[in-house]
Design a protein around this motif. Sequence first.
Motif, PDB file in Angstrom:
ATOM      1  N   ASP A 106      -6.941   1.586   2.162  1.00 50.00           N
ATOM      2  CA  ASP A 106      -7.086   2.361   0.926  1.00 50.00           C
ATOM      3  C   ASP A 106      -8.063   3.529   0.989  1.00 50.00           C
ATOM      4  O   ASP A 106      -8.396   4.107  -0.048  1.00 50.00           O
ATOM      5  N   GLU A 154       0.819  -1.214   0.000  1.00 52.12           N
ATOM      6  CA  GLU A 154       0.000   0.000   0.000  1.00 52.12           C
ATOM      7  C   GLU A 154       0.859   1.273   0.000  1.00 52.12           C
ATOM      8  O   GLU A 154       0.430   2.295   0.517  1.00 52.12           O
ATOM      9  N   SER A 156      -6.727  -2.751  -6.449  1.00 48.46           N
ATOM     10  CA  SER A 156      -7.441  -3.696  -5.603  1.00 48.46           C
ATOM     11  C   SER A 156      -6.692  -5.017  -5.567  1.00 48.46           C
ATOM     12  O   SER A 156      -6.168  -5.464  -6.574  1.00 48.46           O
ATOM     13  N   LYS A 157      -6.635  -5.615  -4.371  1.00 45.20           N
ATOM     14  CA  LYS A 157      -6.000  -6.924  -4.250  1.00 45.20           C
ATOM     15  C   LYS A 157      -7.043  -8.026  -4.277  1.00 45.20           C
ATOM     16  O   LYS A 157      -6.761  -9.168  -3.996  1.00 45.20           O
TER      17      LYS A 157
HETATM   18  N1  UDP Z   1      -4.705  -6.836   2.126  1.00 49.46           N
HETATM   19  C1  UDP Z   1      -3.865  -7.553   2.978  1.00 49.46           C
HETATM   20  N2  UDP Z   1      -3.361  -8.744   2.533  1.00 49.46           N
HETATM   21  C2  UDP Z   1      -3.669  -9.278   1.311  1.00 49.46           C
HETATM   22  C3  UDP Z   1      -4.559  -8.544   0.480  1.00 49.46           C
HETATM   23  C4  UDP Z   1      -5.061  -7.333   0.919  1.00 49.46           C
HETATM   24  O1  UDP Z   1      -3.562  -7.119   4.086  1.00 49.46           O
HETATM   25  O2  UDP Z   1      -3.162 -10.346   0.987  1.00 49.46           O
HETATM   26  C5  UDP Z   1      -5.257  -5.540   2.603  1.00 49.46           C
HETATM   27  C6  UDP Z   1      -5.069  -4.384   1.653  1.00 49.46           C
HETATM   28  O3  UDP Z   1      -3.836  -3.747   1.855  1.00 49.46           O
HETATM   29  C7  UDP Z   1      -6.245  -3.478   2.018  1.00 49.46           C
HETATM   30  C8  UDP Z   1      -7.316  -4.464   2.449  1.00 49.46           C
HETATM   31  O4  UDP Z   1      -6.637  -5.697   2.729  1.00 49.46           O
HETATM   32  O5  UDP Z   1      -5.954  -2.633   3.121  1.00 49.46           O
HETATM   33  C9  UDP Z   1      -8.397  -4.673   1.391  1.00 49.46           C
HETATM   34  O6  UDP Z   1      -7.824  -4.948   0.136  1.00 49.46           O
HETATM   35  P1  UDP Z   1      -8.309  -4.261  -1.214  1.00 49.46           P
HETATM   36  O7  UDP Z   1      -8.595  -2.820  -0.973  1.00 49.46           O
HETATM   37  O8  UDP Z   1      -7.302  -4.559  -2.253  1.00 49.46           O
HETATM   38  O9  UDP Z   1      -9.669  -5.041  -1.535  1.00 49.46           O
HETATM   39  P2  UDP Z   1     -11.039  -4.436  -2.156  1.00 49.46           P
HETATM   40  O10 UDP Z   1     -11.400  -3.237  -1.336  1.00 49.46           O
HETATM   41  O11 UDP Z   1     -10.737  -4.092  -3.555  1.00 49.46           O
HETATM   42  O12 UDP Z   1     -12.041  -5.547  -2.020  1.00 49.46           O
END
Ligand code: UDP
Length: 333
Positions: free
Chosen positions: A107, A16, A215-216
């Motif tokens: 994020d 991040e 996004s992860k």
């Molecule tokens: N994250 C994490 N480990 C992982 C994948 C994600 O700690 O293996 C964290 C990431 O840094 C973020 C949170 O989990 O703070 C949510 O991830 P992301 O925003 O990518 O998911 P989305 O909101 O798109 O569903």
Amino acid sequence: MNKPETLYMIIPCCNEEAVLRETARQLKNKYTSLIDRELISPESRIVFVNDGSWDQTWQIIRELHEKNPDFFSGLCLSRNCGHQNAVLAGLMTVKDICGVTITMDADLQDDINAIDEMLNRYYEGNEVVYGVRSTRKTDTFFKKFTAEAFYKFMKAMGADVVYNHADFRLMSRRVLQELAEFKEVNLFLRGMVPLIGFKSCSVYYERRERFAGESKYPLRKMLSFAVNGITSFSTKPLKLITTLGFIMSILSIIAFIWSFAVKITGLSVLGWSSTICSIWLIGGLQLFCLGIIGEYVGKIYAEVKRRPRFIVEEFLSDVGAEFINGEKDSDHA
Ligand code: UDP
Ligand code: MG
């Protein structure tokens, strides 16, 4: 509930670097205002959990802690353990030093202004406060559609989760002590927290777009997350297999009677297509059902091994670090 309570925020971070400084800046402002208004105590901290990032994330966290140890703490995991494990690692690390915790993504998609209302709800006597998205205006049609289908499917499959609530939630110290008793390796916090019980409520907020970075959670990960949620909380799919087996048996009896009738009426030369179709259909169904059973067997396999859900490499904190390190062996495995 003491007022002002010591609030520990847990922020999981995996690669991040693009948003971290901005998140820290906004959270620090929020903390300053909350402390001024005596909603939280000055001992409150923001804990960034580094989930095995391979960019500058941990260096940034270390820097933030060194500059402002009275605001920022850092927890470094030994490798990438996944979002859910990273959140749990943070929660279990602070469970004996905090009064209350809030978990939030790094994020800035969750509205940090909802924190005030969450705290007010906590002071009114709620042990768990769920952050729920009121709209999904900023999500793409695809994300909105898949995410809503996810909650509906989860419910239909018997895993009851709070609709449109992700992992933005407040939990009291008491809830954390109970959460520590849940020893499962396949983590799905959204399903586990409602099982703990206690008085709870929801706070509504608008979810924004990611501040920066990517996004992860692509579709593939969302799907596996959904499968994990269902198979961790419900045996409904196994029951569906039994129902399906029952229906197929009835159908096969009908087919048997039909073929017998065709035979005695002398019209027994039937095309092979019907035979082939049913072989493929039954074969496919059997494999699918075996796959579902396999999912559960795989989970049992992971559970019986009782491997640690996360391993803490380092905890940067001006309070409680010695305490945590002293307990590390028994509690953090
Ligand atoms: N994250 C994490 N480990 C992982 C994948 C994600 O700690 O293996 C964290 C990431 O840094 C973020 C949170 O989990 O703070 C949510 O991830 P992301 O925003 O990518 O998911 P989305 O909101 O798109 O569903
Ligand atoms: Mg996000």
